[in-house]
Design a protein around this motif. Structure first.
Motif, PDB file in Angstrom:
ATOM      1  N   SER A 295       0.707   2.550   1.788  1.00 42.95           N
ATOM      2  CA  SER A 295       0.313   1.795   0.611  1.00 42.95           C
ATOM      3  C   SER A 295      -0.992   1.064   0.870  1.00 42.95           C
ATOM      4  O   SER A 295      -1.265   0.625   1.973  1.00 42.95           O
ATOM      5  CB  SER A 295       1.412   0.820   0.209  1.00 42.95           C
ATOM      6  OG  SER A 295       1.744  -0.021   1.289  1.00 42.95           O
ATOM      7  N   ALA A 296      -1.781   0.974  -0.155  1.00 46.10           N
ATOM      8  CA  ALA A 296      -3.011   0.197  -0.071  1.00 46.10           C
ATOM      9  C   ALA A 296      -2.660  -1.258  -0.345  1.00 46.10           C
ATOM     10  O   ALA A 296      -1.682  -1.541  -1.023  1.00 46.10           O
ATOM     11  CB  ALA A 296      -4.001   0.712  -1.123  1.00 46.10           C
ATOM     12  N   PRO A 297      -3.408  -2.219   0.111  1.00 44.34           N
ATOM     13  CA  PRO A 297      -4.550  -2.098   1.022  1.00 44.34           C
ATOM     14  C   PRO A 297      -4.084  -1.850   2.448  1.00 44.34           C
ATOM     15  O   PRO A 297      -2.923  -2.041   2.752  1.00 44.34           O
ATOM     16  CB  PRO A 297      -5.209  -3.467   0.908  1.00 44.34           C
ATOM     17  CG  PRO A 297      -4.085  -4.389   0.587  1.00 44.34           C
ATOM     18  CD  PRO A 297      -3.134  -3.607  -0.262  1.00 44.34           C
TER      19      PRO A 297
ATOM     20  N   THR B   8      -3.353  -2.077   6.479  1.00 42.77           N
ATOM     21  CA  THR B   8      -2.727  -3.197   7.176  1.00 42.77           C
ATOM     22  C   THR B   8      -3.738  -4.060   7.927  1.00 42.77           C
ATOM     23  O   THR B   8      -3.506  -5.236   8.140  1.00 42.77           O
ATOM     24  CB  THR B   8      -1.664  -2.681   8.149  1.00 42.77           C
ATOM     25  OG1 THR B   8      -2.294  -1.785   9.061  1.00 42.77           O
ATOM     26  CG2 THR B   8      -0.575  -1.931   7.393  1.00 42.77           C
TER      27      THR B   8
END
Lengths: 189, 189
Positions: B164-166, B168
């Motif tokens: 998943s964005a953003p 890490t």
DNA sequence: TGCAGTTGCCTAAAGCATTTAGGCAAATTA
DNA sequence: TAATTTGCCTAAATGCTTTAGGCAACTGCA
């Protein structure tokens, strides 16, 4: 031959109880068989293997946690919701240490995607609606909250804070206060 | 009979490497014996049992982490120190996943008290000297920081933030920013 | 250098957990 | 009641853990 009436569901439920009693690591197919007074091999019709059993216990725990979270969030918002949600984690871990340990089991991606873990993230996002955070800060905040809840509870359960003043309940309250303050005052990038 | 030259130290070190390669849970007395091409029983002169071996690996990891932390803190203060220390945890976990998992092992109280875990708490307190926090808030903050570091790293390693964005790294940076802001602006009780 | 004591690794063996294959009897369905 | 499915069984292989006891190779000292 008397049939005990084994089902996958009953095995998983009994496994979860066993985990709370003796620890998740001690949950074994053999131990479960002893519990039902049944031969070990009989369980393998209901559960693929030892890892499958543990995974199912983990999924049960995640679902129970999510249910409690949903109940806690109903009708609450802002700091009230934050505190209630935080307490769900802490209380669940204290009431069901074995299940909570199970919920920490690393799941493979597809299993994780189909688990109640997704609901947890959604609920955390719901809490953040009470604060004024746009993306991507909202995602950062979701991750921060998850980290704090998970990290605090596992350190506390692992004895990381033991034997020292102030007591952990006070810290927990103040940590929630601090998170609330931080979310109301999230620093700009 | 050729002597391999086993010592407790060598076993622990090899066990730590094995943990990084195949996972801490897969570290077993048998696997170590295979690694040294030696009979299993031979290891029991150097290590009390399987749990003893794992405990020693955990202590090694805690000590290494503390050493890195101390190095990172040298000559830094305030947010600079906070960020450097946070990165030590994250980097160590990424470089040595097995050792990091070992460091999470629940130690019995006496072992924990004699471990490098104590140094970790001291270093966290040292970081807080750069902020204006009196007791008991300082202790609350120590616990919060420990929770975030531990929680974030273990969620990240467990795949909790995956896909998943953003990314890490960005979250991590922003979380450290947020913690810095929070510590500078710690809410009154 | 030679010997005594210590240490390092061995064989042997028992116990328990995991897993598979195949079978009989009880429950369910037709 | 007969046919089918299901639940639990026996049997057996494999692997990890742990203990007991033994021999050979080092170590240090005379």
């Amino acid at each position: 031959m008397v049939r005990v009436g084994l089902t996958t569901e009953r095995l998983v439920r009994a496994g979860a109880e066993l985990a709370d009693e003796v620890g998740f690591d001690e949950v074994t197919v053999s131990a479960l068989a002893r519990h039902f007074d049944v031969k070990v091999a009989s369980l393998y019709s209901h559960v693929r293997n030892s890892h499958d059993l543990k995974t199912r216990i983990a999924l049960l725990a995640l679902a129970e946690l999510a249910d409690r979270g949903a109940t806690a969030l109903a009708g609450r918002a802002g700091k009230d919701a934050l505190a209630a949600f935080a307490n769900v984690y802490r209380d669940y871990a204290r009431e069901h240490p074995g299940r909570y340990a199970a919920a920490q089991l690393r799941l493979d991606p597809e299993t994780a995607a189909a688990s109640a873990g997704v609901r947890h993230a959604q609920m955390t996002r719901a809490i953040l609606r009470g604060y004024d955070l746009a993306e991507p800060d909202q995602t950062h905040a979701v991750r921060l909250l998850g980290s704090v809840f998970h990290g605090y509870v596992s350190l506390e359960m692992g004895g990381g804070f033991s034997h020292s003043a102030p007591d952990t309940q006070e810290t927990w309250t103040r940590v929630v206060d601090a998170l609330d303050a931080l979310l109301r005052n999230w620093p700009a990038a």
